[in-house]
Design a protein around this motif. Sequence first.
Motif, PDB file in Angstrom:
ATOM      1  N   SER A  62      22.702  19.999   5.538  1.00  0.00           N
ATOM      2  CA  SER A  62      22.054  19.909   6.843  1.00  0.00           C
ATOM      3  C   SER A  62      20.593  20.343   6.772  1.00  0.00           C
ATOM      4  O   SER A  62      19.707  19.707   7.367  1.00  0.00           O
ATOM      5  N   LEU A  63      20.312  21.426   6.043  1.00  0.00           N
ATOM      6  CA  LEU A  63      18.938  21.911   5.921  1.00  0.00           C
ATOM      7  C   LEU A  63      18.052  20.892   5.196  1.00  0.00           C
ATOM      8  O   LEU A  63      16.891  20.675   5.577  1.00  0.00           O
ATOM      9  N   ILE A  64      18.594  20.272   4.138  1.00  0.00           N
ATOM     10  CA  ILE A  64      17.818  19.270   3.406  1.00  0.00           C
ATOM     11  C   ILE A  64      17.554  18.048   4.284  1.00  0.00           C
ATOM     12  O   ILE A  64      16.433  17.514   4.332  1.00  0.00           O
ATOM     13  N   LYS A  65      18.570  17.592   4.996  1.00  0.00           N
ATOM     14  CA  LYS A  65      18.392  16.418   5.852  1.00  0.00           C
ATOM     15  C   LYS A  65      17.402  16.710   6.985  1.00  0.00           C
ATOM     16  O   LYS A  65      16.614  15.837   7.381  1.00  0.00           O
ATOM     17  N   THR A  66      17.437  17.932   7.513  1.00  0.00           N
ATOM     18  CA  THR A  66      16.458  18.324   8.525  1.00  0.00           C
ATOM     19  C   THR A  66      15.045  18.303   7.941  1.00  0.00           C
ATOM     20  O   THR A  66      14.098  17.834   8.569  1.00  0.00           O
ATOM     21  N   ALA A  67      14.916  18.804   6.709  1.00  0.00           N
ATOM     22  CA  ALA A  67      13.616  18.796   6.042  1.00  0.00           C
ATOM     23  C   ALA A  67      13.148  17.367   5.784  1.00  0.00           C
ATOM     24  O   ALA A  67      11.964  17.044   5.970  1.00  0.00           O
ATOM     25  N   GLU A  68      14.058  16.491   5.396  1.00  0.00           N
ATOM     26  CA  GLU A  68      13.702  15.087   5.157  1.00  0.00           C
ATOM     27  C   GLU A  68      13.233  14.403   6.436  1.00  0.00           C
ATOM     28  O   GLU A  68      12.397  13.493   6.400  1.00  0.00           O
ATOM     29  N   ALA A  69      13.774  14.878   7.563  1.00  0.00           N
ATOM     30  CA  ALA A  69      13.431  14.276   8.860  1.00  0.00           C
ATOM     31  C   ALA A  69      12.172  14.880   9.473  1.00  0.00           C
ATOM     32  O   ALA A  69      11.799  14.529  10.601  1.00  0.00           O
ATOM     33  N   GLY A  70      11.521  15.794   8.750  1.00  0.00           N
ATOM     34  CA  GLY A  70      10.275  16.369   9.247  1.00  0.00           C
ATOM     35  C   GLY A  70      10.371  17.815   9.658  1.00  0.00           C
ATOM     36  O   GLY A  70       9.397  18.402  10.126  1.00  0.00           O
ATOM     37  N   GLY A  71      11.561  18.426   9.488  1.00  0.00           N
ATOM     38  CA  GLY A  71      11.734  19.835   9.828  1.00  0.00           C
ATOM     39  C   GLY A  71      11.203  20.747   8.733  1.00  0.00           C
ATOM     40  O   GLY A  71      10.517  20.284   7.805  1.00  0.00           O
ATOM     41  N   PRO A  72      11.514  22.035   8.822  1.00  0.00           N
ATOM     42  CA  PRO A  72      11.027  22.996   7.816  1.00  0.00           C
ATOM     43  C   PRO A  72      11.454  22.600   6.406  1.00  0.00           C
ATOM     44  O   PRO A  72      12.610  22.256   6.173  1.00  0.00           O
ATOM     45  N   LYS A  73      10.504  22.670   5.478  1.00  0.00           N
ATOM     46  CA  LYS A  73      10.792  22.298   4.094  1.00  0.00           C
ATOM     47  C   LYS A  73      10.912  23.496   3.169  1.00  0.00           C
ATOM     48  O   LYS A  73      11.466  23.377   2.073  1.00  0.00           O
ATOM     49  N   THR A  74      10.376  24.625   3.579  1.00  0.00           N
ATOM     50  CA  THR A  74      10.436  25.804   2.718  1.00  0.00           C
ATOM     51  C   THR A  74      10.953  27.002   3.494  1.00  0.00           C
ATOM     52  O   THR A  74      10.653  27.169   4.683  1.00  0.00           O
ATOM     53  N   TYR A  75      11.729  27.825   2.802  1.00  0.00           N
ATOM     54  CA  TYR A  75      12.323  29.022   3.373  1.00  0.00           C
ATOM     55  C   TYR A  75      12.096  30.182   2.407  1.00  0.00           C
ATOM     56  O   TYR A  75      12.232  30.019   1.186  1.00  0.00           O
ATOM     57  N   SER A  76      11.785  31.339   2.966  1.00  0.00           N
ATOM     58  CA  SER A  76      11.765  32.531   2.136  1.00  0.00           C
ATOM     59  C   SER A  76      13.181  32.823   1.673  1.00  0.00           C
ATOM     60  O   SER A  76      14.163  32.275   2.211  1.00  0.00           O
ATOM     61  N   ALA A  77      13.320  33.674   0.686  1.00  0.00           N
ATOM     62  CA  ALA A  77      14.645  33.996   0.157  1.00  0.00           C
ATOM     63  C   ALA A  77      15.554  34.565   1.242  1.00  0.00           C
ATOM     64  O   ALA A  77      16.719  34.167   1.383  1.00  0.00           O
ATOM     65  N   GLN A  78      15.025  35.468   2.035  1.00  0.00           N
ATOM     66  CA  GLN A  78      15.843  36.105   3.075  1.00  0.00           C
ATOM     67  C   GLN A  78      16.187  35.111   4.192  1.00  0.00           C
ATOM     68  O   GLN A  78      17.307  35.115   4.709  1.00  0.00           O
ATOM     69  N   SER A  79      15.228  34.253   4.565  1.00  0.00           N
ATOM     70  CA  SER A  79      15.502  33.319   5.657  1.00  0.00           C
ATOM     71  C   SER A  79      16.501  32.244   5.235  1.00  0.00           C
ATOM     72  O   SER A  79      17.332  31.813   6.040  1.00  0.00           O
ATOM     73  N   LEU A  80      16.463  31.837   3.981  1.00  0.00           N
ATOM     74  CA  LEU A  80      17.451  30.856   3.517  1.00  0.00           C
ATOM     75  C   LEU A  80      18.837  31.492   3.432  1.00  0.00           C
ATOM     76  O   LEU A  80      19.843  30.857   3.790  1.00  0.00           O
ATOM     77  N   ARG A  81      18.878  32.717   3.005  1.00  0.00           N
ATOM     78  CA  ARG A  81      20.166  33.429   2.975  1.00  0.00           C
ATOM     79  C   ARG A  81      20.739  33.537   4.375  1.00  0.00           C
ATOM     80  O   ARG A  81      21.938  33.292   4.585  1.00  0.00           O
ATOM     81  N   LYS A  82      19.907  33.843   5.342  1.00  0.00           N
ATOM     82  CA  LYS A  82      20.382  33.955   6.716  1.00  0.00           C
ATOM     83  C   LYS A  82      20.837  32.607   7.259  1.00  0.00           C
ATOM     84  O   LYS A  82      21.867  32.510   7.961  1.00  0.00           O
ATOM     85  N   ALA A  83      20.107  31.539   6.928  1.00  0.00           N
ATOM     86  CA  ALA A  83      20.434  30.216   7.447  1.00  0.00           C
ATOM     87  C   ALA A  83      21.720  29.646   6.863  1.00  0.00           C
ATOM     88  O   ALA A  83      22.363  28.797   7.488  1.00  0.00           O
ATOM     89  N   THR A  84      22.111  30.116   5.699  1.00  0.00           N
ATOM     90  CA  THR A  84      23.295  29.544   5.023  1.00  0.00           C
ATOM     91  C   THR A  84      24.510  30.463   5.013  1.00  0.00           C
ATOM     92  O   THR A  84      25.652  29.989   5.062  1.00  0.00           O
ATOM     93  N   LEU A  85      24.289  31.755   4.959  1.00  0.00           N
ATOM     94  CA  LEU A  85      25.403  32.685   4.774  1.00  0.00           C
ATOM     95  C   LEU A  85      25.761  33.484   6.004  1.00  0.00           C
ATOM     96  O   LEU A  85      26.799  34.171   6.011  1.00  0.00           O
ATOM     97  N   SER A  86      24.952  33.421   7.053  1.00  0.00           N
ATOM     98  CA  SER A  86      25.250  34.215   8.260  1.00  0.00           C
ATOM     99  C   SER A  86      26.326  33.539   9.084  1.00  0.00           C
ATOM    100  O   SER A  86      26.402  32.307   9.160  1.00  0.00           O
TER     101      SER A  86
END
Length: 337
Positions: free
Chosen positions: A313-337
């Motif tokens: 979902s995050l990759i497809k959002t990035a492909e569609a023009g959404g956020p393309k980069t995440y800090s380590a902590q923000s990616l952890r929160k977006a996937t594991l929370s």
Amino acid sequence: MIRINTPIVICGAGAIGCYLGAQWAAAGAPVVLLGRSPLKRLETSGLNLSNGVSLSPQKFTVNPTIDTEPEALARAGLIVLAVKSTALPRVIALIKTHSAPNTPILCLLNGIDPVRSLKSAFPSREIAAGMVPYNVVWQDAETLRRSSVGDVIVERTPAMQDLLKHLTNVSEPVQVSKDIKPIQYGKLLLNLNNPINALSGKSLFHQLSERPYRLVYAAALQEALTIYKRAEIKHAKSGPLPAHRIVQMLRAPNWLFNTVALRLQKLDPSSQTSMAQDLASGKPTEIDTLNGEIVRLAESTGQTAPINARLISLIKTAEAGGPKTYSAQSLRKATLS
């Protein structure tokens, strides 16, 4: 079998295709690289190959044969596919239009589904699966540098046995496997890090050196291993450690991981996954072929794969023009929370 005096046409003359093609041509194999017109310059300028991760670092130059027209497929004794999975439907159409009806195909694409698609499209052809474990990067317009470890493995078929006769003098050996499916599933586990690397915006070396990124990969990997077990999928070791040990190592503190695991991988500090390069340049990624395979396998066996699904979902959002980069902590929160 590969016909005598007919070329091995490598379709997909990107970094991997050019690197392998030049290696094989240097060994005396009749290789033709099928690619875009800018590559024609390499016939005269030469293509420089550099492998700094082997026990005996190698550098040499090859003047490869380049063809820019798909009609080259008609002359092929073997077609080697080194394209991205996103380009496979177009390549299948070209092969149907231009190649002889029984020309064998070696598929070096990531994932499991491309071989399925090829066998469905060409039921009467010999389709061999192959696996390239390492990354290759363009150091400059005429230099390719191999940036990680491992050997190419191909499925044991009649055409592959004939291919190996052309490669007796190749500088980097090609291994043969009677049962390549476990090897493919093992490589897929390593590829589950591709979206994490892409979303980090960092090189593999620097992404893996940050523990929160590693925890996301560890979770996606452990999820896949659980799904494999219930689906009774066998997987071979792909890399220096078995997959369950990789999960443990990924969760280790930085002082341990960065001094042991990163050294084992011999990663080039500037190397990125192809998904990272595609996402950064606005191209479609292979997310459906890689993490999507885990989600499909989970669904087919009555399981779920929420972590891999979130990465998709995050990759497809990035492909569609959404956020393309995440800090380590923000990616952890977006996937594991």
